[in-house]
Each structure stands twice: as structure tokens, then as C-alpha cells.
Design an enzyme around this catalytic site. Structure first.
Site, PDB file in Angstrom:
ATOM      1  N   GLU A   9      30.581 -30.552  26.975  1.00 33.81           N
ATOM      2  CA  GLU A   9      31.965 -30.902  27.317  1.00 33.81           C
ATOM      3  C   GLU A   9      32.134 -31.194  28.807  1.00 33.81           C
ATOM      4  OE1 GLU A   9      34.302 -28.511  23.732  1.00 33.81           O
ATOM      5  OE2 GLU A   9      33.703 -27.410  25.500  1.00 33.81           O
ATOM      6  N   ASP A  11      36.144 -32.278  14.352  1.00 37.40           N
ATOM      7  CA  ASP A  11      35.929 -31.933  12.939  1.00 37.40           C
ATOM      8  C   ASP A  11      37.252 -31.563  12.317  1.00 37.40           C
ATOM      9  OD1 ASP A  11      36.174 -28.763  12.919  1.00 37.40           O
ATOM     10  OD2 ASP A  11      35.160 -29.337  14.763  1.00 37.40           O
TER      11      ASP A  11
HETATM   12  N1  ADE Z   1      36.220 -26.209  18.090  1.00 34.07           N
HETATM   13  C1  ADE Z   1      35.837 -27.374  17.512  1.00 34.07           C
HETATM   14  N2  ADE Z   1      35.869 -27.281  16.170  1.00 34.07           N
HETATM   15  C2  ADE Z   1      36.276 -26.013  15.883  1.00 34.07           C
HETATM   16  C3  ADE Z   1      36.478 -25.310  14.674  1.00 34.07           C
HETATM   17  N3  ADE Z   1      36.259 -25.883  13.492  1.00 34.07           N
HETATM   18  N4  ADE Z   1      36.876 -24.008  14.771  1.00 34.07           N
HETATM   19  C4  ADE Z   1      37.087 -23.421  15.964  1.00 34.07           C
HETATM   20  N5  ADE Z   1      36.894 -24.047  17.146  1.00 34.07           N
HETATM   21  C5  ADE Z   1      36.503 -25.334  17.104  1.00 34.07           C
END
Ligand code: ADE
Length: 253
Positions: A16, A222
Site C-alpha cells: 500500500e 474484494d
Molecule cells: N481489507 C481488505 N479486504 C478486507 C476484508 N475482506 N476484511 C477486512 N479487511 C480488509
């Protein structure tokens, strides 16, 4: 003219912030408490960049170090998040209007989600600064601009066609969301939440307590469900470095 104010920039993981660290001029590296802090210039702006590691404790100690050791006067947190609200798609960007710790629960002593002895549940980001960022990110996300930075193949791999920027609530806690049940539970208890991550609301609490303006910017990697770990890993390896670098360049320059 150099700007004497110092801005602290954090992400949770190297992917990041590495793109941002590579842009720094006159870099000075320093190790404090198991973290490496990169002090340098982006144009005329002095910044300190660091990755905090994952979770609320890691984020809180890192932002406290930026405030106490480097005397930064503003904080930017940049990284990825899992989409919770149905409007949110992979490749979209969420700029936080406020943040909440969804795993804080001192009930029945205090209402669920409220931080005991602080009497606060939601922490506001700097609203003017956040609005400014929303309109800048909106221009970056225009398909013809985005495809100058990320190849069409990469974008289509994640089905990113017309990404959007959103302004709203982000929830944080010490869990990676990888089941539909986790996602539904959070959505049902806090329906205003747009996305979930593991650091932002801890940064927000520390900045509130130190009276320091901050913003939180999250790209959706996601959908916070059973495919989350696969999507998260490929997104952070292939795309988040570019998003992070281009967003920060736009904010600072
Ligand atoms: N950061 C990126 N994706 C995530 C997820 N699915 N749960 C918690 N933090 C995240």
C-alpha cells in the site's frame, strides 16, 4: 518555498505504501518500535511514510509515533478494504466521512460500538479535505485516465469498468472478512457502512484524541466474502501500489 508542515502517510502493508516511498526525494530511514519510517519530500511537501502492519493496535502505535516523534500535523491513511454495501464494487474508492470500530462492545456498561470513557462511536474525518479528495479521485477514476496507469488487461481481470468514488462510513476491526455471514452480520447491524478494513477507526480515534486532522482513503480489493482472500491477494500484488501512488501524487502535488 518549502512547506514546513509535515504530513504523515500510512498504509497497513508494504504494497500500500511502496509506490509512495519510491517517489520520495532526500529520504531518511529510521527504525522505531519495529517499524521503518521514511522521511522525505514529495515536491515541496515534507512527508513521513510508513506501513503500520495489520490491525488496530499496530495502526494506533504507528500513528502515535508519527504524532509524537515526527510532530506531523495531518494524517493520510491509504489502503484497501472489503466492500460491504451493495453499491460498492472492486476497484471503487471509498473516502471516509467517518469511522466506527465494529468490534467494540462494552455493553451493558455502554452502548454497543461506543468507545468507553470517550463517549464516542463515530469519528469524523476532516470534511473539507475529504471533499476535495473525492473530486480529485473522481477525475483519476475516469476510464481514459485510469487506463494510463493500469493496463486494460489488469482492469478487466478484476472486472473494473467504470469505477466510482464514494464518501461514507468505514468500519474497522481485528478480523479479515472472508464469509458471507461476517458481511451480512455487519451490514445488518450497521447498514450505513460502505466497506470494512482493519485499521482506519483506530487511526481515527488516535487523531481525535490528539486533535489532528486526518483522512482515510480505501480502494476496494474484494467483496468481503468467500472469494475475499484470493481477490485481496491478487489486488494488492497487482493494482493497489498504482492506486496508492497516483492518489497520493494527486493529493500532495
Ligand atoms: N481489507 C481488505 N479486504 C478486507 C476484508 N475482506 N476484511 C477486512 N479487511 C480488509
Amino acid at each position: 518555498m518549502q512547506n514546513s508542515e509535515i504530513i504523515g502517510i500510512l498504509g497497513a502493508i508494504p504494497q500500500e505504501v511502496n509506490g509512495i516511498i519510491n517517489l520520495l526525494k532526500g529520504t531518511i530511514e529510521k527504525k522505531i518500535g519495529n517499524r521503518t519510517y521514511y522521511e522525505g519530500y514529495l515536491g515541496n511537501q515534507k512527508v513521513v511514510v510508513v506501513y503500520s502492519r495489520i490491525g488496530k493496535v499496530a495502526a494506533a502505535v504507528t500513528v502515535s509515533t508519527l504524532l509524537l516523534e515526527y510532530k506531523v500535523s495531518k494524517i493520510i491513511f491509504i489502503g484497501v478494504a472489503g466492500g460491504i454495501h451493495s453499491d460498492i464494487k472492486i476497484g471503487d474508492v471509498v473516502v471516509a466521512s467517518n469511522l466506527v470500530q465494529y468490534d467494540m462492545d462494552a455493553s451493558p456498561l455502554r452502548p454497543k460500538y461506543e468507545i468507553p470513557l470517550l463517549g464516542k462511536t463515530y469519528f469524523n474525518t476532516d470534511q473539507d479535505w475529504s471533499h476535495e479528495i473525492v473530486s480529485k479521485i473522481n477525475s483519476l477514476l475516469q476510464p481514459e485516465t485510469l487506463s494510463q496507469h493500469i493496463s486494460k488487461d489488469e482492469l478487466s481481470k478484476f472486472e473494473i469498468t467504470a469505477p466510482k468514488v464514494h464518501f461514507g462510513t468505514i468500519a474497522s476491526g481485528d478480523q479479515f472478512f472472508s464469509t458471507q455471514n461476517q458481511k451480512d452480520t455487519l451490514h445488518n447491524s450497521l447498514p450505513e457502512v460502505l466497506c470494512v478494513e482493519m485499521e482506519g477507526a483506530a487511526i481515527a480515534q488516535v487523531c481525535y484524541e490528539f486533535n489532528t486532522p486526518f483522512i482515510v482513503i480505501r480502494t476496494i480489493s474484494d467483496n468481503a466474502n468467500q472469494e475475499a482472500s484470493f481477490s485481496f491477494q491478487s489486488f494488492v500484488e497487482e493494482i493497489s501500489l498504482t492506486y496508492g501512488k497516483e492518489i497520493i501524487k494527486m493529493i500532495i502535488e
